[in-house]
Structures are given as structure tokens and as C-alpha cells.
Write a protein that holds these residues in place. Sequence first.
Motif, PDB file in Angstrom:
ATOM      1  N   SER A 679      20.215  20.802 -27.993  1.00  0.00           N
ATOM      2  CA  SER A 679      19.105  19.902 -28.310  1.00  0.00           C
ATOM      3  C   SER A 679      18.764  19.028 -27.099  1.00  0.00           C
ATOM      4  CB  SER A 679      19.464  19.068 -29.549  1.00  0.00           C
ATOM      5  OG  SER A 679      18.349  18.395 -30.056  1.00  0.00           O
ATOM      6  N   ASP A 706      19.049  25.638 -28.838  1.00  0.00           N
ATOM      7  CA  ASP A 706      18.015  25.172 -29.759  1.00  0.00           C
ATOM      8  C   ASP A 706      17.345  23.867 -29.311  1.00  0.00           C
ATOM      9  OD1 ASP A 706      16.626  26.010 -32.048  1.00  0.00           O
ATOM     10  OD2 ASP A 706      17.518  24.394 -33.212  1.00  0.00           O
ATOM     11  N   HIS A 708      14.209  21.824 -28.380  1.00  0.00           N
ATOM     12  CA  HIS A 708      12.779  21.890 -28.676  1.00  0.00           C
ATOM     13  C   HIS A 708      12.025  21.134 -27.585  1.00  0.00           C
ATOM     14  CE1 HIS A 708      12.894  23.227 -33.067  1.00  0.00           C
ATOM     15  NE2 HIS A 708      14.161  23.189 -32.684  1.00  0.00           N
ATOM     16  N   THR A 730       3.535  21.794 -34.950  1.00  0.00           N
ATOM     17  CA  THR A 730       4.725  20.956 -34.853  1.00  0.00           C
ATOM     18  C   THR A 730       5.072  20.430 -36.233  1.00  0.00           C
ATOM     19  OG1 THR A 730       3.360  19.045 -34.337  1.00  0.00           O
ATOM     20  CG2 THR A 730       4.251  20.281 -32.483  1.00  0.00           C
ATOM     21  N   ARG A 795      17.810  30.204 -30.013  1.00  0.00           N
ATOM     22  CA  ARG A 795      16.919  29.499 -30.924  1.00  0.00           C
ATOM     23  C   ARG A 795      17.381  29.622 -32.371  1.00  0.00           C
ATOM     24  NH1 ARG A 795      11.306  32.211 -28.865  1.00  0.00           N
ATOM     25  NH2 ARG A 795      12.449  34.029 -29.637  1.00  0.00           N
ATOM     26  N   ASP A 798      14.142  27.617 -37.107  1.00  0.00           N
ATOM     27  CA  ASP A 798      12.892  26.859 -37.107  1.00  0.00           C
ATOM     28  C   ASP A 798      12.361  26.601 -35.694  1.00  0.00           C
ATOM     29  OD1 ASP A 798      14.983  25.263 -36.428  1.00  0.00           O
ATOM     30  OD2 ASP A 798      14.553  23.651 -37.858  1.00  0.00           O
ATOM     31  N   ASN A 799      12.866  27.312 -34.712  1.00  0.00           N
ATOM     32  CA  ASN A 799      12.428  27.138 -33.322  1.00  0.00           C
ATOM     33  C   ASN A 799      11.879  28.468 -32.813  1.00  0.00           C
ATOM     34  OD1 ASN A 799      12.080  26.692 -30.588  1.00  0.00           O
ATOM     35  ND2 ASN A 799      14.178  26.032 -30.199  1.00  0.00           N
ATOM     36  N   ARG A 800      10.582  28.518 -32.615  1.00  0.00           N
ATOM     37  CA  ARG A 800       9.982  29.746 -32.109  1.00  0.00           C
ATOM     38  C   ARG A 800       9.154  29.482 -30.857  1.00  0.00           C
ATOM     39  NH1 ARG A 800      13.523  31.354 -34.167  1.00  0.00           N
ATOM     40  NH2 ARG A 800      13.772  32.854 -35.858  1.00  0.00           N
ATOM     41  N   GLN A 801       9.563  28.484 -30.074  1.00  0.00           N
ATOM     42  CA  GLN A 801       8.879  28.258 -28.804  1.00  0.00           C
ATOM     43  C   GLN A 801       9.130  29.459 -27.898  1.00  0.00           C
ATOM     44  OE1 GLN A 801      10.412  24.371 -27.731  1.00  0.00           O
ATOM     45  NE2 GLN A 801       8.591  23.360 -28.556  1.00  0.00           N
ATOM     46  N   ASP A 818      17.638  34.847 -30.956  1.00  0.00           N
ATOM     47  CA  ASP A 818      17.427  34.138 -32.208  1.00  0.00           C
ATOM     48  C   ASP A 818      18.642  34.316 -33.118  1.00  0.00           C
ATOM     49  OD1 ASP A 818      14.903  33.382 -31.368  1.00  0.00           O
ATOM     50  OD2 ASP A 818      13.952  35.177 -32.196  1.00  0.00           O
ATOM     51  N   HIS A 823      18.195  23.866 -37.108  1.00  0.00           N
ATOM     52  CA  HIS A 823      18.593  23.097 -35.931  1.00  0.00           C
ATOM     53  C   HIS A 823      19.887  22.333 -36.200  1.00  0.00           C
ATOM     54  CE1 HIS A 823      18.016  20.930 -32.164  1.00  0.00           C
ATOM     55  NE2 HIS A 823      18.208  19.792 -32.809  1.00  0.00           N
TER      56      HIS A 823
END
Length: 844
Positions: A679, A706, A708, A730, A795, A798-801, A818, A823
Motif C-alpha cells: 500500500s 496492492d 493504489h 475511483t 494486485r 479491487d485494484n485494476r490499475q 492478480d 486490499h
Amino acid sequence: MNVVDLGLERTRYAVIDETIESRWRRVTSMQHDTVAIVTPRDQITFADLEVRADAIARELDIRGPHGSCPVAVDLEPTAESVVSLLATLISGRPLVMIDPQLPDARREHILATSGAVALHTVLGEAAAAEFRFGNALEPLSSDPAMIAFTSGTSGAPKGVVLSHSMCLNKADELAAAIDLRPDDHIGNLLPVSFGAGITALIMGLMNGVTVYCWDPRVDGTSNLDHWLRRNAITTAHCAPSFLRAWTVAEPTDRRDSSDNTLRVVVTYGEAAHGRDYQQHRDHGFSDVTYVNWMATTETGVVAYNAFPPGSAFPSGIVPAGRARDGKDVQIVDLEGNPLPDGEVGEIHIISSDLADGYHGDPERTAQRFTPIAGGVSRYRTGDRGCIDAQGELQLKGRLDDAVKIRGYLVEPTEVDASLRAISGVVDVAVIVRTENDDPVLCAYIVSNPHRIALSPAEVRRELSQRLPGWMVPRHIIMLTSIPRNERGKIDRAALPAPAPVATTTAAPTLETITEFRIAIIWSKIIGLESLDRDDDFFALGGDSLAAAEMLTAVRAAVLVTVTGAQFATATTIRELAALVDAMLWNKKRDEGRASDLVPLTTEGSRTPLFLITGAGAPALSFLAMTQAMSGNRPVYALQAHGMESRGLPDRTISKMADRYMREIRKVRQHGPYVLGGYSHGGFVALEIASRLHDEGETVERVVILDTHLRENMIAPNPDAVLEAQGPETTSPEPVLNARARTSRKSVLGIWFRYQFAGVLQFDTSMQWYLFYHRGLASLRNYVPCPYRGAVTVIRGEDNRQSAADWSAVATGHVTFEDILGSHEDILRAPYAVATGEAVERALA
């Protein structure tokens, strides 16, 4: 649909004197253009099904194996497979169903045991085979229709011989129980090769009702709700484990049942719990009748329990219900003597409609089946149960499941039921293992994926309020899913073994007063009554949150402050007690000093890994992940200065990087380096990597856990103008307590603590909260320098950057992996295991 009147009497039990072919001909004479089978891949009408099945049956008659040699059919989840299945049944040859997901060894065992010839082999060699005149069969209702192989959970799969009569009886008993109607749409949410799956299929085909087949192993749950509603499914047939998965997958905001056509849900194969039904009903199925179906391959239905709309569900395991017509249920002791109601013993079934035994295994058949008189036999189920005060059959597990723990007889099913009653638990398996020649309970638990994962300590404490100490499992292991075999039963062999236990004696070995005091504290927090001095806090299910609570309790009990960093090197009762005694001896009360760099493991010859914690997280938060790694490299965690001992915290990413670089170089003066960060710590790791790279040092890889990216860090998107009108990308900040109201006094109190965080020490929860917000504040004006080295971004769900998003921050080679877990969960059991494995792959 035309009404198919087969003249069946569905109110009283009677053995059917009819073959599957004769029933099928009556159905198809009335149902022509009606759709018979629908899958997500294909469909077929009754007329087409009859024509195509007859063509294959003729091939079997003229080119197939001599006599009544069984025929094996691979049952893919398609209508095409149903053609082959039906062709074999109407040809008069015993059907052997082969599940496509069977391991090769089990497949070969089934073929060898049954002596079956594969249908695709017969059809593939048809052109070269000679005609066999007189090879057609005309079976009787008592002749074998199929050899159904059981799951083999207690040994090798057994081939149960089922007659045409029994197959039809099973189907008609189910039809009577659910009041099958001509306009029903049967939702068969079981693989067709399962015992209940083939029964539901035959029920539909032999009554002229469309069957919609959905294989949960292939089709999952994500589109199930839409599929059921689009096809107006009225009866659903599934395993309780799938019902739970279906419930979790349902939209949580839908409670309107106005568009619901479902009227009956029947569950099979394993114990159903009242909570399973209630939670499903609460997801928009208030008009559904739920049926708990208790049957075995050898007996067909034994009992069932129906719960109409509005009726209350029992707590715990749903009783099997009352014995059905034609089945006499007896509970007997070890000598075979009948037991009175309320007493637990083995369940015996007496009936004239039982299987014909086990194919090619007369010894096992004699052990289980005993002829009585007049075509009636007794079947020993191997299940334990009793008849309760209401006259209903209660299942208590298998005969060999019950075990004595510390002198008390424990039923794993009772532990299972209590675990399922805990909020957030969605699936459970409880088994008995042997440690140091003593039986111990092991519980495997799956948490609701839409909530923060439960820790073993939380589960154990909750369970301790429901059960006596000897029934609380020694090991609680969190999993993302319970492994199941190809037939949907729990695959016990695939359940992971718990971590090795250090103790070598049955009795606890606590020695010193301090060890006893610490053991008492641990017992309350972890929920275990019996502890050994070499028990490891984290191996018993403790996590960083439980550790913080425990260290606070230790401070209150012995007036010594042990920091998380110190505890990381002393995680057993023996080691922690020795540390406390040393601090007392040296008069270092309240003088525990936490280093910013905490060694999590110092073993291994590969390049050390330096991990930077997330904002407000302690070094111990990495421990579960680290324990899942191979152990062939040292791992160190870096935590915020001032969080665990007095110190002025660093206010910027730059200052944090300065401090952490000094700490890293105390361990490793020069590269190569391997860095990671969770993080907020991911930004610090990249800052350190950039500086080391600029100094000419080698950084092998940076692993980002993970992290963001903030909006100002994401590379410009040329399509941003077009996307601006789209949905928000977001996520909003979660509302933790919508009813909370803060006073001016409380706000001022938090503001004061925030100003002096680190300089003054507050309770652990407040300390984490303050440093979390200090971490966020350090990012306000931070602009990262682009890092040119190798980066792996791991990731959470809930993280798909994307790579495009990261291109302004990481300009070198960037890879992504993934993993499961939110998170908050990726560093907590059970998800931390997958995270650790992903880190290993990144560094390989």
C-alpha cells in the motif's frame, strides 16, 4: 407444453415394474417439439433426442460388445452427452458414467472395475466392426440400468448396481416430493454424473419436463441468477455448498421476488444448515419451498424435510426428516440391536427397493446388504444418527468420524454446525488428525469474500462462547475455498496439513510463573484452553491485531512493555516469557524499544528482501505472508518511526526513505537489493529504489503489494475526455458507521493526539489510526520520481490499475499478477498464502 399423463400414482409408494426404454417411449409419444434439455452451450427437443439416441442405440445393438457388457459414457456438460447417456440406457446395456474431471487413475479404476467399454471406442470403430446379429437386448425392469460409482471418500470408488426399476423409482420419488408439474422448468445445478444429478435428469426426461443443466464446476455462479430468471426455472437442485456460493454471488441489494419463478430448491449430498436456507431466502426467494433430501446411491431417498414459504428453519443442521414410504429406518448399536428414540447409533435401511449390491465385489455386498424375506433387504449405511422427539431422523456423521478428545466423545458435525453459525463464515470442513499419537480436531474455514477475512483467533474466541473447550479445534486454518472432489464431496486428502506442532508430550509443559501468566492471556485471546510452552502465537491462528491485543494484556499483567518488533523474535510462550523475565531482571519496565527495522526471518542465502509496511501497519502485518514463502531468503520489515516507541515520526516520503536506507545499510551495505512495499509502503519502496539506482547500486526487483496510485500519479489517458462521461472509476471512502456523530471534544482530542503521535504513545488502536493518517498526509504533495528498474505489481481483487496507469511511475519492465483478496485481506490468512507465493514467483 402438453400434459403428460403417465398414470403414475404419486401419493403411495410402489416398486415400478417398467424399464427406462418403455417409459421413454410413452413420453416421446406425447412430447415431440418440446425442448428436452437446455445447457448454456446447446439444447435439444424430445423428438431430436429420441431420433439421435435411437441411432446410437442401434450401433450398440449391431456393433457393440456382446451381451450386457457395461458401456462407459463421458458426460460433458452438454445436451450431446445426454444423447449418449440415454442411448446406452435404452439399449439395455448398463451405463457407467464417467465424469470428465475424474483424475486419470480413478477413471482407469472405474473402467477396470466395471469392465465397461467406452462408447466413443464403439462408435469410433463402428465402420470396421462386424455386424453382430442377435446382439440387441430386451432387459427386464429388474435388470441393471447403470453402475453408479460412489465418491470413494472412505476408500476406492464402489460400483453400485441400480436396476431400471430403481432408477425410475428414485426419479418418481423426487417428482412426488416436489409435486412436479407439466409446466415446470427443472434447474439441474449438479453435474449429471452425480447421483442426484442423474436422478434430476431422469425425473425430467421420464416425465416430459424440460431440464436446464448448469454444471457449477464449469459455469460457476457469476451469471447464474440471470440464467435462472431468463429461463424461468421453477425447481432448482443443488448441493448445500453450491447454495451457499449462489447466495454469496446474488446481488446483495435485491430483496424483490416479484420476478422470481423459482418455487422449490432441493439440496443433496451433504448436511444442510438452517442458516443456508435462511440466507438464500433473504436474497429475494421468500416464496420458495426448501427441501433437504437425504438419500444414498444404494437406497434412493431415505427421508426428506420440506420447509414451505414462511416456515422457520431450525438452527444448526437441518434434520433429514421422516422416513418415506417403502423405507424403514432403524437405529442400531454396535451389535445390531435396535436403539430407542434419542440414542445415537448406526442407521440401517430396510426396503424392497435397494441397489443390487456392488459390481464385482460380493464380499463388500455381503457386508452391507442382508436379504431378509420376500424381496426385502437391510442396508447398513455406515452413518450415525438418531430419531429425535419429533420422530425425525437426525444425522450425526459417519461411524468413523466420532472421536474422543481429552476423554470426551466429540461429533465433528456439531463443531461444523457451530462454526457455520459464526457471522462471516460461508463454508467449513472439520476433520480429525493425529498429532503425537493423540487425535486433534482441525477446522478449515472459508470467510465471506465480501467482508474482511476472519482470523483464526477471532473464530476460536467466538467458538469458545458456543462450545466447551474440548470441542474447540486445535487447528483453525483459513482457506479461500474448501477442496472438493469431482463429485462435489469434501476432498479430505487435499485439505492442507496444519503447521507442525513443536510439543512432544500430551501434557502441557509450562514451567515458569511467567509462562503460566502468558499462557492464560493467550488462552483468552486465541480461544484455546490447553497450551504448550513451545506453541507459536501465529501458528495457533494469531494475527497482528490479536498480537497487539495480547501485548497490551501482557503489559497490564506484568508491567512490561514488549513491542511488536521484539515479539517478532519471540513468538512462543517460552521465548516471550524469557524476554519478559529478562526485561524485569534488568529493570527495563516500560522501556521496550522498537527498531524501525524488524527481522522476520534471518535464514536463507538469497538476497534479503526488505519490506515497507503500509500506513499505520506494524511490521508484524507481514508475518503471515512471510511464513508462506519458501524461507530461502532473509526478510526484514520496516515500520514507521515512532509507532511502537517514542520518536518523532517522518512527515514525508523523502524523510522515510532517508531513514529506511540507513536501516537497510545496517544489514546490507551494498547491493544487490530486493525491495517491497504494501500500500503506502509501495511508494516508499520505489523512492528508495530510485535513490539506490542513482547511486549506482543494483536493485534486482521492487515488489509492489496492492499499492493504489493517486489520481495525480496516473499517466494521462488520451481517451480520458471520452471516459469522463462514464461511471466513476475511483471508489468512495467507506462509511464505517453511518449513525456515528462526533462531538467537538472528541474531534479536538483526536487532533491533539495527531499532533503528538510518536512523541507520546497511545493505545495500540489509536496509534495505528494516527499513523495511518500521517501516512496519508505524506502523500498529499508527493510526486514520485519515475523508476527505471524491474517492478512487479501484485494486485488485490479491487485494484485494476493497468500498465498504462503505472507508466508514469515505473518506466522500466513492469509485470502484474492478480490474486484473491481485498486490499485489507491480502496480508491476512488465508489470502496471505497466495500473496507470499506471488512474491516468490516475482523474485524467482
